[in-house]
Design a protein around this motif. Structure first.
Motif, PDB file in Angstrom:
ATOM      1  N   THR A 122      19.645 -28.253  14.314  1.00 58.38           N
ATOM      2  CA  THR A 122      18.494 -29.138  15.051  1.00 58.38           C
ATOM      3  C   THR A 122      17.594 -28.145  15.798  1.00 58.38           C
ATOM      4  O   THR A 122      17.072 -28.587  16.723  1.00 58.38           O
ATOM      5  N   ILE A 137      14.293 -29.534  16.205  1.00 53.67           N
ATOM      6  CA  ILE A 137      14.219 -31.006  16.382  1.00 53.67           C
ATOM      7  C   ILE A 137      13.995 -31.033  17.933  1.00 53.67           C
ATOM      8  O   ILE A 137      14.658 -30.736  18.869  1.00 53.67           O
ATOM      9  N   ALA A 138      13.089 -31.994  18.286  1.00 55.13           N
ATOM     10  CA  ALA A 138      13.079 -32.374  19.788  1.00 55.13           C
ATOM     11  C   ALA A 138      14.060 -33.493  20.317  1.00 55.13           C
ATOM     12  O   ALA A 138      14.363 -34.155  19.724  1.00 55.13           O
ATOM     13  N   PRO A 139      14.275 -33.043  21.593  1.00 55.26           N
ATOM     14  CA  PRO A 139      15.592 -34.029  22.066  1.00 55.26           C
ATOM     15  C   PRO A 139      14.572 -35.375  22.340  1.00 55.26           C
ATOM     16  O   PRO A 139      13.609 -35.553  22.778  1.00 55.26           O
ATOM     17  N   THR A 140      15.413 -36.461  22.434  1.00 58.18           N
ATOM     18  CA  THR A 140      15.135 -37.635  22.566  1.00 58.18           C
ATOM     19  C   THR A 140      15.979 -38.092  24.160  1.00 58.18           C
ATOM     20  O   THR A 140      17.083 -38.359  23.778  1.00 58.18           O
ATOM     21  N   LEU A 192      22.400 -31.559  25.224  1.00 54.53           N
ATOM     22  CA  LEU A 192      21.025 -31.334  24.691  1.00 54.53           C
ATOM     23  C   LEU A 192      21.073 -31.742  23.090  1.00 54.53           C
ATOM     24  O   LEU A 192      20.441 -32.208  22.434  1.00 54.53           O
ATOM     25  N   LYS A 193      22.103 -31.088  22.632  1.00 54.22           N
ATOM     26  CA  LYS A 193      22.524 -31.108  21.327  1.00 54.22           C
ATOM     27  C   LYS A 193      22.487 -32.777  20.766  1.00 54.22           C
ATOM     28  O   LYS A 193      21.871 -33.321  19.827  1.00 54.22           O
ATOM     29  N   GLN A 226      21.010 -35.214  22.392  1.00 55.75           N
ATOM     30  CA  GLN A 226      19.791 -35.936  22.481  1.00 55.75           C
ATOM     31  C   GLN A 226      19.017 -35.376  21.213  1.00 55.75           C
ATOM     32  O   GLN A 226      17.937 -36.286  20.699  1.00 55.75           O
ATOM     33  N   LYS A 227      19.238 -34.164  20.518  1.00 60.25           N
ATOM     34  CA  LYS A 227      18.232 -34.031  19.385  1.00 60.25           C
ATOM     35  C   LYS A 227      18.889 -34.817  18.012  1.00 60.25           C
ATOM     36  O   LYS A 227      18.022 -35.235  17.299  1.00 60.25           O
ATOM     37  N   VAL A 228      20.131 -34.956  18.199  1.00 58.84           N
ATOM     38  CA  VAL A 228      20.527 -35.533  16.977  1.00 58.84           C
ATOM     39  C   VAL A 228      20.318 -37.179  16.903  1.00 58.84           C
ATOM     40  O   VAL A 228      20.027 -37.714  16.088  1.00 58.84           O
ATOM     41  N   ARG A 229      20.113 -37.744  18.504  1.00 57.94           N
ATOM     42  CA  ARG A 229      19.466 -38.970  18.602  1.00 57.94           C
ATOM     43  C   ARG A 229      18.093 -39.046  18.012  1.00 57.94           C
ATOM     44  O   ARG A 229      17.545 -40.238  17.452  1.00 57.94           O
TER      45      ARG A 229
END
Lengths: 98, 502
Positions: A46, A49-52, B388-389, B391-394
């Motif tokens: 990741t 990848i930006a966090p959501t 944080l991990k 949130q990224k996988v989200r």
């Protein structure tokens, strides 16, 4: 990832939860199981990848800076575990030393 | 009047119509529902609070108002005289709202939640508050501090959770329509277990003002009803932006009821239905898979095109959810500090000792587990690795849905891998309990709406069909659900409760 009893006790203190020794023991074990399961996320790269944090586009919602009545004091205090005799304030044990 | 259906069996839209036409009174409707609750709820335990006297008083007011509106020639609001059944995590002014927790056992909110205000404005009145898992954390309603709710289809089984009380009330006709809340499936999974309809709106569609917070980036309020038309009608009444909830989205509310389309000979011609390959997991019960495949065939006969699609990050939804939701919960539940409202345990020592003791004794095992898990995921040194991990996988999970909805209009899956499980079956193994939500966690992470409706039975236990749509496209989701429901009869089946009644 396995969580030690000491770590579990530390987290309980951060969360201000009084737990029995048996609860600490059980939670350390159960949290270790859940965290081991969550290790699955590390299969994914990741880095790019930006966090959501939220799925909606709303940002910095503002309201008009106008005065409006807030809840009456009696309503605010209605569910309080303890108040002063005049029911004007919330009451807790002393926070500061004399 | 002579009436074939018992009044408590009515749907909200039918009941409202009969009240509007003067064929039944709100008092008759309310009384019949209260009598049903009195006869059954010692067994089912769907309700924590029944507001019988107040409900009858408000029913009398509704009847007077209807008579007045008729005299002056005005149209009554859409739910005038219809009683509502509300999950006990939604604030109701002056009526105890416990969230299923000891820590709020005596809490009486000083204002109504926005959804309650809106339903009052639509003419509905409260009849009672239903049992949830504590703070809506759970999949069986066994985590309530106030006892388990039984599944009307099999009293030895759970009704699902966390909105198990609302679902059981609908299945047992102990209410006309209900609200639940859905953070990771808590409206849809209990609907699946009870042969009822549960709708989780898009994130931002419905105000959460006055709803006791669990995980704020995921929580939504949704209708729990006896049919799809009611789900559309209730969503219509509660949807819309609210200045008091900055996470509501200012987007026009469509006419959901009108969008249902024709009841007779509905057509889904040209509609593209996606079937996610990843939802056919090893643990999917054969009878659930059979029911799902039959439902897909049925949608095809209505004109829909069926396409297999991929949601490649599906398996990561569960660990992602169980890091993010507890993290948010650990922050939200910090407010139960023994100071402003709720329980205070007068332990010896200082203010911190009182707070620790209050939280330690006021929260149940699952809530403590999630606070601990969340506090850990947010703590120094672990924040990046877990929170944080996740949130990224989200983001990846949301992208899966974006990609799928570029190809199809709706997605269809089973709601749960198995029908309702036995009371006590999963309480000792939290991870097994979490797996009960495996098909209902990804949609909240992506913010999309999803609906569950009846699609079959397995050895007498209901099976639910899940329909998902693009964010803010509840209309398409409801149209598909309505077309399916109106050409099948699963939703008309009721549990045999003749031996449960006292």
């Amino acid at each position: 990832m396995s969580l030690t009893r000491e770590q579990a006790a530390h987290i309980a203190e951060l969360a201000k939860l009084e737990l029995s020794d048996a609860e600490i023991e059980r939670l350390a074990r159960q949290l270790s199981d859940i965290l081991a399961y969550a290790e699955m996320l590390n299969q994914l790269d990741t880095t790019a990848i930006a966090p959501t944090a939220s799925v909606i586009p709303n940002q910095n919602i503002m309201r008009a800076d106008t005065l409006a009545p807030s809840l009456p004091r009696a309503s605010v205090l209605q569910n309080a575990p303890d108040t002063d005799a005049n029911r004007e304030f919330l009451r807790v044990r002393a926070i500061l030393d004399e | 009047m002579a009436f074939e259906t018992r009044l408590e069996q009515l749907t909200a839209h039918h009941a409202a119509e009969l009240v509007r036409r003067g064929e039944i009174s709100s008092v008759e409707l309310t009384r019949a529902t209260l009598e049903r609750i009195a006869a059954l709820d010692d067994t089912i335990h769907a309700y924590l609070t029944v507001t019988a006297e107040r409900a009858l008083a408000q029913a009398r007011d509704a009847d007077a108002r209807r008579a007045h509106l008729r005299r002056v020639g005005e149209t009554p609001p859409p739910l005038l005289g219809v009683p509502m059944t509300i999950k006990d995590v939604i604030s109701t002014q002056g009526v105890t709202t416990t969230a299923g927790s000891r820590i709020l056992e005596n809490f009486a909110p000083v204002y109504d939640a926005a959804v309650i205000e809106k339903l009052h404005a639509a003419g509905a009145h409260l009849i009672g508050k239903t049992n949830p898992d504590e703070f809506a954390m759970g999949s069986s309603t066994e985590n309530s501090a106030f006892g388990v709710t039984r599944n009307p289809w099999d009293l030895e089984r759970v009704p699902g959770g966390s909105s198990g009380g609302s679902a059981a009330a609908m299945a047992a006709d102990e209410g006309i329509f209900a609200l639940g809340t859905d953070t990771g499936g808590s409206v849809r999974q209990p609907a699946s277990f009870t042969n009822t309809v549960g709708l989780r709106p898009s994130y931002g569609r419905v105000s959460r003002w006055g709803v006791i917070a669990f995980a704020s980036s995921l929580d939504q309020v949704g209708p729990m009803t006896k049919d799809v038309r009611d789900a559309a009608l209730i969503l219509q009444c509660i949807a819309g932006s609210d200045a008091r909830d900055s996470t509501t989205v200012d987007s026009p509310v469509p006419n959901y009821v009108e969008a249902l389309g024709q009841a007779t000979e509905p057509s889904l011609q040209g509609l593209r239905v996606g079937v996610p390959r990843e939802y056919f997991i090893a643990g999917l019960a054969p009878q659930v898979e059979t029911a799902l495949r039959a439902a897909l065939t049925h949608l095809e006969t209505l004109g829909a095109e069926i396409h297999t699609v991929q949601l490649p990050h599906t398996q990561y939804a569960l660990p992602t959810y169980y890091l993010l939701a507890p993290a948010e919960a650990s922050a939200n539940l910090a407010r139960y500090d023994s100071v402003k409202y709720g329980l205070r345990v007068d332990a010896p020592g200082d203010v911190w000792d009182v707070m620790r003791a209050t939280r330690g004794r006021g929260f149940g095992a699952e809530v403590k587990r999630r606070i601990m898990l969340g506090a850990y995921a947010l703590s120094a040194g672990y924040y990046d690795a877990y929170y944080l991990k996740a949130q990224k996988v989200r983001t990846l999970i949301k992208q899966d849905f974006d990609n799928a909805f570029a190809q199809v209009d709706v997605l269809v899956s089973a709601t749960t891998p198995t029908p309702a499980f036995r009371i006590g079956e999963k309480t000792d193994d939290p991870l097994q309990m979490y797996l009960a939500d495996i098909f209902t966690l990804a949609q909240p992470l992506a913010g999309i709406p999803a609906l569950c409706l009846p699609c079959g039975f397995s050895d007498g236990l209901p099976i639910g069909l899940q329909i998902m749509a693009r964010a803010f496209d509840e209309t398409t989701m409801l149209r598909v659900a309505y077309a399916y429901e109106q050409t099948t009869d699963w939703h008309t089946r009721k549990p045999d409760l003749s031996r449960a009644a006292i």
